[in-house]
Design an enzyme around this catalytic site. Structure first.
Site, PDB file in Angstrom:
ATOM      1  N   HIS A  14      -0.894  15.059 -20.664  1.00 34.63           N
ATOM      2  CA  HIS A  14      -1.999  15.710 -19.922  1.00 34.63           C
ATOM      3  C   HIS A  14      -1.903  15.273 -18.462  1.00 34.63           C
ATOM      4  CE1 HIS A  14      -6.438  17.001 -19.716  1.00 34.63           C
ATOM      5  NE2 HIS A  14      -6.039  16.768 -18.470  1.00 34.63           N
ATOM      6  N   HIS A  16      -2.256  16.593 -14.139  1.00 30.41           N
ATOM      7  CA  HIS A  16      -2.569  17.559 -13.074  1.00 30.41           C
ATOM      8  C   HIS A  16      -1.593  17.334 -11.923  1.00 30.41           C
ATOM      9  CE1 HIS A  16      -6.447  18.784 -14.837  1.00 30.41           C
ATOM     10  NE2 HIS A  16      -6.449  17.548 -15.287  1.00 30.41           N
ATOM     11  N   LEU A  17      -0.829  18.379 -11.597  1.00 31.72           N
ATOM     12  CA  LEU A  17       0.125  18.282 -10.476  1.00 31.72           C
ATOM     13  C   LEU A  17      -0.328  19.058  -9.257  1.00 31.72           C
ATOM     14  CD1 LEU A  17       3.623  18.610 -12.219  1.00 31.72           C
ATOM     15  CD2 LEU A  17       2.630  16.543 -11.207  1.00 31.72           C
ATOM     16  N   ARG A  18      -1.329  19.973  -9.449  1.00 32.18           N
ATOM     17  CA  ARG A  18      -1.788  20.842  -8.354  1.00 32.18           C
ATOM     18  C   ARG A  18      -0.628  21.718  -7.862  1.00 32.18           C
ATOM     19  NH1 ARG A  18      -6.524  19.107 -10.356  1.00 32.18           N
ATOM     20  NH2 ARG A  18      -7.235  17.150  -9.486  1.00 32.18           N
ATOM     21  N   LYS A 100      -4.775  25.814 -22.851  1.00 34.57           N
ATOM     22  CA  LYS A 100      -5.840  24.888 -22.489  1.00 34.57           C
ATOM     23  C   LYS A 100      -7.194  25.576 -22.510  1.00 34.57           C
ATOM     24  CE  LYS A 100      -7.999  21.348 -20.837  1.00 34.57           C
ATOM     25  NZ  LYS A 100      -7.694  20.181 -20.054  1.00 34.57           N
ATOM     26  N   HIS A 137     -10.696  20.601 -23.536  1.00 35.05           N
ATOM     27  CA  HIS A 137     -11.587  19.719 -22.780  1.00 35.05           C
ATOM     28  C   HIS A 137     -12.881  19.666 -23.578  1.00 35.05           C
ATOM     29  CE1 HIS A 137     -13.162  17.823 -19.014  1.00 35.05           C
ATOM     30  NE2 HIS A 137     -14.263  18.068 -19.688  1.00 35.05           N
ATOM     31  N   HIS A 175      -8.286  13.625 -23.591  1.00 35.73           N
ATOM     32  CA  HIS A 175      -8.957  12.508 -22.922  1.00 35.73           C
ATOM     33  C   HIS A 175     -10.249  12.107 -23.637  1.00 35.73           C
ATOM     34  CE1 HIS A 175     -10.920  15.982 -21.201  1.00 35.73           C
ATOM     35  NE2 HIS A 175     -10.021  16.194 -20.274  1.00 35.73           N
ATOM     36  N   LEU A 220     -13.935  13.091 -15.324  1.00 33.55           N
ATOM     37  CA  LEU A 220     -14.562  13.770 -16.453  1.00 33.55           C
ATOM     38  C   LEU A 220     -13.583  13.891 -17.612  1.00 33.55           C
ATOM     39  CD1 LEU A 220     -16.504  16.550 -14.541  1.00 33.55           C
ATOM     40  CD2 LEU A 220     -17.498  14.660 -15.858  1.00 33.55           C
ATOM     41  N   ASP A 248      -4.181  12.299 -17.689  1.00 31.54           N
ATOM     42  CA  ASP A 248      -5.167  13.059 -16.913  1.00 31.54           C
ATOM     43  C   ASP A 248      -5.143  12.601 -15.458  1.00 31.54           C
ATOM     44  OD1 ASP A 248      -7.019  15.008 -16.390  1.00 31.54           O
ATOM     45  OD2 ASP A 248      -8.727  13.899 -17.182  1.00 31.54           O
ATOM     46  N   ALA A 264     -14.163  14.921  -9.446  1.00 29.82           N
ATOM     47  CA  ALA A 264     -13.835  14.085 -10.604  1.00 29.82           C
ATOM     48  C   ALA A 264     -12.330  13.944 -10.733  1.00 29.82           C
ATOM     49  CB  ALA A 264     -14.396  14.727 -11.865  1.00 29.82           C
TER      50      ALA A 264
END
Ligand code: DOR
Ligand code: ZN
Length: 346
Positions: A14, A16-18, A100, A137, A175, A220, A248, A264
């Site tokens: 999990h 996040h690379l943007r 997701k 999520h 998460h 979060l 995350d 977050a």
């Protein structure tokens, strides 16, 4: 005392690379230690279709440092308009590893997520049929539900009904932050796994709020009471195959976190493996780190374990991690556990 540990190269289930400049700045931090990562689709606009996921994968591959050995595992962002046929085609071509689900409004860039779960039934049934996992999520968004209870309520009101209505659907509770999440996974032996972040093994809600508000510990689902952190530690260090690492790691510019309404996310890509070595050693479970970070995730997803290795070393002096990562738009603060770490990646 163990001073060195070699494990199969880990994966991050999990991440996040943007996109754009941020992607270029944070991708090397993950690619250095991890062989693969499940890439979250909550861009602006979100990655909804197979065509969008293919284009995003190409941008990630183009941003990789020369010689990096890293494979992004793509996901689609589930909306109430998602076409089951598009999902099935993206899975059949090998493009995506999961879908997701964000409850609408639950977190960063989740406005296009799901409000009425009946409207995604067709997609979920197709996913169960083709064996494509759903990453969830797990928080309700009802205004009358306390933010510290939103995961536990989600299990009863959303997760359990969806799983009962869709037999065979493989679900990752992402998460998890509560003993309730740990218990739900343990009491449901089939088709269910859970990721646990590095930071939720280290902080509880006091870290965010005692002695002044600490925006870099705000994420979060929000960190809960100490008893929940201990339940997560016990699950992660147990070796139980249903629990695996999903950091995350979620970069935000410092300016977006250090303000009246801060974003977050904790950015842990840089130091996750040394932090986990510390946590597992502290719990007398260094021998279980490989299961958590390198073996259990591939087993859940039906993928091979990486055949390359990662070595962690412990030294007498504390490891110096960068406090911040620079991006062209400003700095991103690296998660600080608040105590010295003596482990580093060799
Ligand atoms: O803390 C978080 N940050 N939790 C999420 O679910 C999303 C993430 C982000 O994208 O920043
Ligand atoms: Zn996330």
């Amino acid at each position: 005392m163990t001073n060195s540990l070699t494990i199969a190269r880990p994966d991050d289930w999990h991440l996040h690379l943007r996109d754009g400049a941020m992607l270029g700045a944070v991708l090397p931090e993950t690619a250095r230690d991890f062989a693969r990562a499940i890439i979250m689709p909550n861009l602006v606009p979100p990655v909804i279709t197979g065509v969008q996921a293919a284009a995003y994968r190409d941008r990630i591959l183009a941003a990789l440092p020369e010689g990096a050995d890293f494979t992004p595992l793509m996901t689609l962002y589930l909306t109430e308009d998602t076409d089951p046929a598009d999902v099935a085609a993206a899975h059949a071509s090998g493009l995506i590893t999961s879908v997701k689900l964000y409850p609408a409004g639950a977190t960063t860039n989740s406005a296009s997520g799901v409000s009425n779960f009946d409207n995604v039934r067709g997609v979920l049934e197709k996913m169960a049929e083709i064996g494509l996992p759903l990453c969830m999520h797990g928080e309700v968004t009802d205004h009358d539900i306390d933010i510290f209870d939103r995961e536990a309520v989600f299990i009863d009101r959303v997760l359990d009904p969806i799983r009962r209505a869709t037999p065979g659907l493989r679900v990752v509770m992402e998460h998890i932050t509560t003993a309730n999440g740990v218990e739900y996974v343990k009491s449901n032996p089939t088709d269910l796994g859970a990721t646990i972040t590095t930071h939720h093994l280290i902080i509880n809600r006091n870290h965010i709020l005692v002695g002044g508000i600490k925006p870099h510990y705000y994420c979060l689902p929000v960190a809960k009471r100490e008893e929940h952190r201990l339940a997560l530690r016990a699950a992660a260090t147990s070796g139980d195959a249903r629990f695996f690492l999903g950091t995350d790691s979620a970069p935000h510019l410092d300016g977006a976190k250090e303000q009246a309404c801060g974003c977050a996310g904790c950015f842990t890509a840089t130091n996750t493996m040394p932090l986990l070595a510390h946590v597992f050693e502290e719990d007398g479970a260094l021998d279980k780190l490989e299961s958590f970070a390198s073996l259990n995730g591939p087993a859940f997803y039906g993928l091979p374990v990486n055949d390359t290795k990662l070595t962690l070393r412990k030294s007498a002096t504390a490891t110096e991690f960068p406090a911040k990562i620079d991006t062209p738009d400003g700095p991103v603060t690296v998660f600080d556990p608040g105590y010295p770490i003596y482990w580093s990646v060799a």
